[in-house]
Scaffold this active site. Structure first.
Site, short mmCIF file in Angstrom:
data_model
loop_
_atom_site.label_atom_id
_atom_site.label_comp_id
_atom_site.label_asym_id
_atom_site.label_seq_id
_atom_site.Cartn_x
_atom_site.Cartn_y
_atom_site.Cartn_z
N TYR A 127 -53.74 63.39 -30.16
CA TYR A 127 -52.40 63.65 -29.62
C TYR A 127 -52.13 65.13 -29.41
CZ TYR A 127 -51.98 59.26 -32.28
OH TYR A 127 -52.19 58.03 -32.83
N ARG A 171 -55.58 63.31 -35.61
CA ARG A 171 -54.34 63.54 -34.85
C ARG A 171 -54.44 64.67 -33.85
NH1 ARG A 171 -49.94 64.83 -36.93
NH2 ARG A 171 -48.63 63.56 -35.55
N GLU A 209 -38.49 51.14 -41.67
CA GLU A 209 -39.93 50.87 -41.79
C GLU A 209 -40.78 52.13 -41.55
OE1 GLU A 209 -41.22 46.75 -40.24
OE2 GLU A 209 -41.76 48.24 -38.74
N HIS A 233 -39.13 48.55 -33.17
CA HIS A 233 -39.80 49.79 -33.60
C HIS A 233 -40.13 50.56 -32.33
CE1 HIS A 233 -42.63 52.60 -35.37
NE2 HIS A 233 -43.56 52.18 -34.55
N CYS A 287 -70.53 66.97 -33.59
CA CYS A 287 -71.24 67.30 -32.36
C CYS A 287 -70.40 66.83 -31.19
CB CYS A 287 -72.58 66.59 -32.38
SG CYS A 287 -73.87 67.71 -31.96
N GLU A 288 -69.32 67.53 -30.95
CA GLU A 288 -68.32 67.07 -29.97
C GLU A 288 -67.40 68.26 -29.74
OE1 GLU A 288 -66.88 63.69 -27.97
OE2 GLU A 288 -68.00 63.22 -29.78
N ARG A 310 -45.06 57.60 -41.47
CA ARG A 310 -45.16 59.06 -41.54
C ARG A 310 -44.14 59.71 -42.49
NH1 ARG A 310 -46.98 61.36 -37.48
NH2 ARG A 310 -46.45 59.56 -36.21
C1 LIG Z 1 -46.71 52.37 -36.99
C2 LIG Z 1 -45.55 51.51 -37.30
C3 LIG Z 1 -44.53 51.96 -38.15
C4 LIG Z 1 -44.51 53.33 -38.74
O1 LIG Z 1 -44.42 54.33 -37.80
P1 LIG Z 1 -44.17 55.84 -38.24
O2 LIG Z 1 -44.05 56.57 -36.96
O3 LIG Z 1 -45.34 56.28 -39.05
O4 LIG Z 1 -42.91 55.85 -39.04
C5 LIG Z 1 -43.51 51.09 -38.43
N1 LIG Z 1 -43.47 49.84 -37.91
C6 LIG Z 1 -44.43 49.37 -37.09
C7 LIG Z 1 -44.34 48.00 -36.57
C8 LIG Z 1 -45.49 50.20 -36.75
O5 LIG Z 1 -46.44 49.73 -35.93
#
Ligand SMILES: *Cc1c(COP(=O)(O)O)cnc(C)c1O
Length: 422
Positions: free
Chosen positions: A313, A309, A270, A193, A342-343, A273
């Site tokens: 980021y 987010r 997997e 990943h 408050c930030e 998002r």
């Molecule tokens: C966070 C994560 C994902 C999903 O990531 P996205 O960018 O949301 O697609 C998939 N696999 C693992 C192991 C993750 O930690």
């Protein structure tokens, strides 16, 4: 491949439901999820053998239930994520495993749970192999490999290379296979990943790295996982990832492995998002409209406790105004949109590094609604109680009806676990 979206700056409805009605029925801030979008995104990925949803992106039980009904399996990163998946109807074990636990470490609770329930483990460190092997000899595991290079939209989201804490370093694969064998664990699959969904040249390198690793591991490998990291267009005009090309690269890799092993190799993807970002809308109410020097601010009732987010980021989210009077032809202004915390970083219109960037938005008044869009992934799931703000309500739009799937947290729930020593 869907065409590049154009996000509106004025909206009155979400999937046919009146935003004003949703706000009056459920209050603000509230996350609204459009179930039809999740179904479309699942369908986009139908070419993969398994779509394994990364629960951490949005872990509401109703969302997990939708994905299960659409045939999706899940990836989890903690004991309570596993328990959430089970509470949403996923079986602990099966073939392919309905639930996978992917991590770089076990804490005591997660180790105990995966051993007890037989949840499949995807190990991201040599220590995990030892710790699991001592308790679960005879079981199958997969290994998360760090191929030695990464990709990601921010230093904080890069999941490969020597700056990343994730996965088993590619050069240690052989030693880890030996470790697994010593414990009687069967390494049946590999996983990477590293967030490279949109860059096909980079993806080709990942696929090559996977192929090398799988060939090194040998014919015991029955599955490969492409991981997550599929992007979505957060801005008007940005295009979708070329899923056909993405799948083709992985499929070719898998087929070469099948050739060489002489048996089927399951191809998993997997996404987090990709499945849930676009289904989510954070409905807020504008509580102040003020000028600071030359700058115009809309301050809403949601903050980074609801959507982190932007502050984490510098992430961009489309925004729209719900005109209370129905007038869609309002003059537009450059506006900074902030929250109540408050930030000073509690601003939704900022770039990485914290630089405030005004957004062109229609004129709006206190009491009108502002919708922060593409907020389904890493929105509610990253919510916190900072400033003792309650966790927002969550609503699922399903078959033309709005159902409350998480009620707003109450004060009693907020302080429930605390006590004052007598
Ligand atoms: C966070 C994560 C994902 C999903 O990531 P996205 O960018 O949301 O697609 C998939 N696999 C693992 C192991 C993750 O930690």
């Amino acid at each position: 491949m869907p065409t590049a979206p154009t996000y509106p700056t004025i909206r009155t409805e979400i999937a046919g439901a009146s935003v004003a009605k949703l706000a009056s029925e459920f209050g603000t801030p509230t996350f609204v999820y459009d179930a039809a979008v999740i179904a479309r995104r699942m369908a986009d990925l139908a070419a993969f053998d398994v779509v394994r949803y990364a629960v951490k992106a949005c872990s509401n039980l109703a969302v997990l239930d939708r994905i299960r009904r659409l045939g999706g399996l899940v990836d989890t990163v903690s004991a309570f994520e596993i328990r959430r998946a089970m509470a949403a109807g996923y079986a602990a074990r099966g073939t392919p495993p309905p639930i996978v636990f992917t991590a770089d470490v076990f804490d005591a609770a997660s180790l105990d749970l995966v051993v007890r329930e037989g949840v499949h483990v995807n190990c991201g460190s040599p220590d995990m192999i030892d710790q699991y092997g001592r308790l679960a000899s005879g079981r199958a595991i997969t290994l998360r490999i760090n191929p030695g290079f990464g990709h990601g939209h921010s230093r904080k989201t890069n999941t490969g290379g020597d700056q990343s804490k994730h996965g088993i370093w590619h050069a240690e694969l052989g030693a880890c296979l030996a470790r697994a064998k010593k414990h009687g664990l069967d390494v049946t699959g590999l996983h990477m990943h590293i967030g490279s969904g949109a860059d096909m040249d980079h993806l080709a390198q990942v696929c090559q790295a996977m192929e090398r690793a799988a060939l090194e591991a040998g014919p015991g490998i029955h599955s490969v996982s492409a991981g997550g990291g599929l992007p979505i267009p957060y801005q008007s005009g940005e295009s979708y990832v070329d899923l056909a090309a993405y799948h083709a690269l992985w499929d070719a890799t898998r087929k070469r492995l099948e050739q060489s092993f002489g048996h089927a190799v399951r191809l998993e993807v997997e996404p987090g998002r990709y499945l849930v970002a676009e289904c989510g809308y954070l409905v807020t109410e504008i509580r102040a409209v003020k000028r600071q020097g030359d700058r115009l601010f809309y301050l809403v009732d949601a903050g980074f406790n609801n959507l982190a987010r932007p502050i984490l980021y510098g992430a961009y989210h489309p925004m729209s105004i719900v005109p209370g009077d129905g007038n869609a032809n309002r003059p537009e202004h450059d506006v900074i949109v902030g929250g109540p915390l408050c930030e000073s970083g509690d601003v939704f219109t900022q770039e990485e590094g914290g630089y405030v960037v005004p957004r062109r938005l229609p004129e709006a008044a206190v009491g009108e609604l502002l919708v922060i869009e593409c907020a389904g992934a890493y929105g509610a799931a990253m919510g916190s109680n900072y400033n003792s703000k309650p966790m927002a309500a969550e609503v699922l739009l399903l078959d033309g009806r709005a159902r409350l799937v998480r009620r707003r947290q109450t004060f009693e729930e907020l302080i429930q676990a605390e006590s004052i020593p007598g």
